[in-house]
Design a protein around this motif. Structure first.
Motif, PDB file in Angstrom:
ATOM      1  N   SER A   1       0.885  -1.385  -0.228  1.00 51.09           N
ATOM      2  CA  SER A   1       0.234   0.219   0.140  1.00 51.09           C
ATOM      3  C   SER A   1       0.942   1.568   0.158  1.00 51.09           C
ATOM      4  O   SER A   1       2.028   1.618   0.653  1.00 51.09           O
ATOM      5  N   SER A   2       0.101   2.520  -0.968  1.00 46.10           N
ATOM      6  CA  SER A   2       1.033   3.298  -1.146  1.00 46.10           C
ATOM      7  C   SER A   2       1.185   4.234   0.234  1.00 46.10           C
ATOM      8  O   SER A   2       1.897   4.884   0.696  1.00 46.10           O
ATOM      9  N   ILE A   3       0.290   3.476   1.050  1.00 45.57           N
ATOM     10  CA  ILE A   3       0.138   4.550   2.516  1.00 45.57           C
ATOM     11  C   ILE A   3       1.143   4.278   3.441  1.00 45.57           C
ATOM     12  O   ILE A   3       1.819   4.890   4.147  1.00 45.57           O
ATOM     13  N   LEU A   4       0.861   2.628   3.129  1.00 45.25           N
ATOM     14  CA  LEU A   4       2.019   2.187   4.517  1.00 45.25           C
ATOM     15  C   LEU A   4       3.650   2.703   3.913  1.00 45.25           C
ATOM     16  O   LEU A   4       4.627   3.006   4.164  1.00 45.25           O
ATOM     17  N   LEU A   5       4.045   2.863   2.827  1.00 52.01           N
ATOM     18  CA  LEU A   5       5.170   3.675   1.951  1.00 52.01           C
ATOM     19  C   LEU A   5       5.077   4.239   2.348  1.00 52.01           C
ATOM     20  O   LEU A   5       6.363   4.688   2.928  1.00 52.01           O
ATOM     21  N   THR A   6       4.819   5.103   2.038  1.00 53.60           N
ATOM     22  CA  THR A   6       4.425   6.585   2.978  1.00 53.60           C
ATOM     23  C   THR A   6       4.697   6.921   4.282  1.00 53.60           C
ATOM     24  O   THR A   6       5.829   7.919   5.019  1.00 53.60           O
ATOM     25  N   ALA A   7       3.836   6.033   4.932  1.00 51.04           N
ATOM     26  CA  ALA A   7       4.185   6.433   6.941  1.00 51.04           C
ATOM     27  C   ALA A   7       6.249   5.300   7.097  1.00 51.04           C
ATOM     28  O   ALA A   7       6.239   6.179   7.690  1.00 51.04           O
ATOM     29  N   ALA A   8       6.136   4.424   6.252  1.00 54.75           N
ATOM     30  CA  ALA A   8       7.491   3.970   6.385  1.00 54.75           C
ATOM     31  C   ALA A   8       8.703   5.372   6.448  1.00 54.75           C
ATOM     32  O   ALA A   8       9.678   5.577   6.611  1.00 54.75           O
ATOM     33  N   MET A   9       8.791   6.059   5.374  1.00 55.41           N
ATOM     34  CA  MET A   9       9.477   6.730   4.341  1.00 55.41           C
ATOM     35  C   MET A   9       9.787   8.078   5.502  1.00 55.41           C
ATOM     36  O   MET A   9      10.895   8.350   5.183  1.00 55.41           O
ATOM     37  N   VAL A  10       8.544   8.393   6.001  1.00 52.25           N
ATOM     38  CA  VAL A  10       7.883   9.530   6.460  1.00 52.25           C
ATOM     39  C   VAL A  10       9.054   9.569   7.979  1.00 52.25           C
ATOM     40  O   VAL A  10       9.801  10.234   8.518  1.00 52.25           O
ATOM     41  N   VAL A  11       8.627   8.374   9.237  1.00 51.24           N
ATOM     42  CA  VAL A  11       9.398   7.767   9.969  1.00 51.24           C
ATOM     43  C   VAL A  11      11.041   7.335   9.684  1.00 51.24           C
ATOM     44  O   VAL A  11      11.863   8.012  10.463  1.00 51.24           O
ATOM     45  N   LEU A  12      11.889   6.431   8.729  1.00 47.80           N
ATOM     46  CA  LEU A  12      12.956   6.404   9.031  1.00 47.80           C
ATOM     47  C   LEU A  12      13.276   8.062   8.969  1.00 47.80           C
ATOM     48  O   LEU A  12      14.377   8.193   8.423  1.00 47.80           O
ATOM     49  N   GLY A  13      12.929   9.214   7.454  1.00 51.71           N
ATOM     50  CA  GLY A  13      13.026  10.334   6.742  1.00 51.71           C
ATOM     51  C   GLY A  13      13.642  11.296   8.150  1.00 51.71           C
ATOM     52  O   GLY A  13      14.579  11.946   9.111  1.00 51.71           O
ATOM     53  N   LEU A  14      12.506  10.704   9.675  1.00 48.29           N
ATOM     54  CA  LEU A  14      12.241  11.510  10.205  1.00 48.29           C
ATOM     55  C   LEU A  14      13.397  11.087  11.768  1.00 48.29           C
ATOM     56  O   LEU A  14      14.720  11.472  12.323  1.00 48.29           O
ATOM     57  N   ILE A  15      13.841   9.977  11.573  1.00 49.65           N
ATOM     58  CA  ILE A  15      15.001   9.358  12.673  1.00 49.65           C
ATOM     59  C   ILE A  15      16.270   9.422  11.642  1.00 49.65           C
ATOM     60  O   ILE A  15      17.030  10.002  12.060  1.00 49.65           O
ATOM     61  N   LEU A  16      16.452   9.897  10.018  1.00 49.01           N
ATOM     62  CA  LEU A  16      17.963  10.046   9.739  1.00 49.01           C
ATOM     63  C   LEU A  16      18.678  11.555  10.737  1.00 49.01           C
ATOM     64  O   LEU A  16      19.322  11.728  10.257  1.00 49.01           O
ATOM     65  N   ALA A  17      16.939  11.954   9.989  1.00 53.51           N
ATOM     66  CA  ALA A  17      16.949  13.914  10.175  1.00 53.51           C
ATOM     67  C   ALA A  17      17.456  13.863  11.104  1.00 53.51           C
ATOM     68  O   ALA A  17      18.751  14.818  11.759  1.00 53.51           O
ATOM     69  N   ALA A  18      16.705  12.996  12.665  1.00 57.20           N
ATOM     70  CA  ALA A  18      17.388  12.854  13.793  1.00 57.20           C
ATOM     71  C   ALA A  18      18.952  13.025  14.132  1.00 57.20           C
ATOM     72  O   ALA A  18      19.517  13.500  15.242  1.00 57.20           O
ATOM     73  N   MET A  19      19.402  11.802  13.552  1.00 62.03           N
ATOM     74  CA  MET A  19      20.599  11.452  13.794  1.00 62.03           C
ATOM     75  C   MET A  19      21.663  11.850  12.592  1.00 62.03           C
ATOM     76  O   MET A  19      22.791  12.693  13.568  1.00 62.03           O
TER      77      MET A  19
END
Length: 78
Positions: free
Chosen positions: A33-51
């Protein structure tokens, strides 16, 4: 020791950043699902930005910074 710590932090940044295209590829192959992929990308993006911010903020830290208190009392002498 500082050099090995930076190497580990860069490796972790590489892992989190590399997980993003891997998840996108797996999602497209498995038709997730594109919703699942979008959620995963947002979460990973936030983690990457914080790191990345944490890595850049501590890149030149030596451990002798003025805010590090050697005594648990909090008294700094001024």
């Amino acid at each position: 020791m500082k050099r090995s710590t930076n190497r580990i932090r860069r490796f972790l940044l590489f892992l989190v950043g590399g997980a993003m295209p891997v998840i996108l590829t797996i999602g497209m192959v498995l038709h997730l699902s594109s919703i699942l992929l979008t959620a995963a990308m947002v979460v990973l993006g936030l983690i990457l930005a914080a790191m990345w911010l944490w890595y850049r903020a501590n890149q030149h830290a030596t451990g002798d910074e003025w805010w590090q208190d050697d005594q648990a009392s909090g008294w700094r002498g001024y």
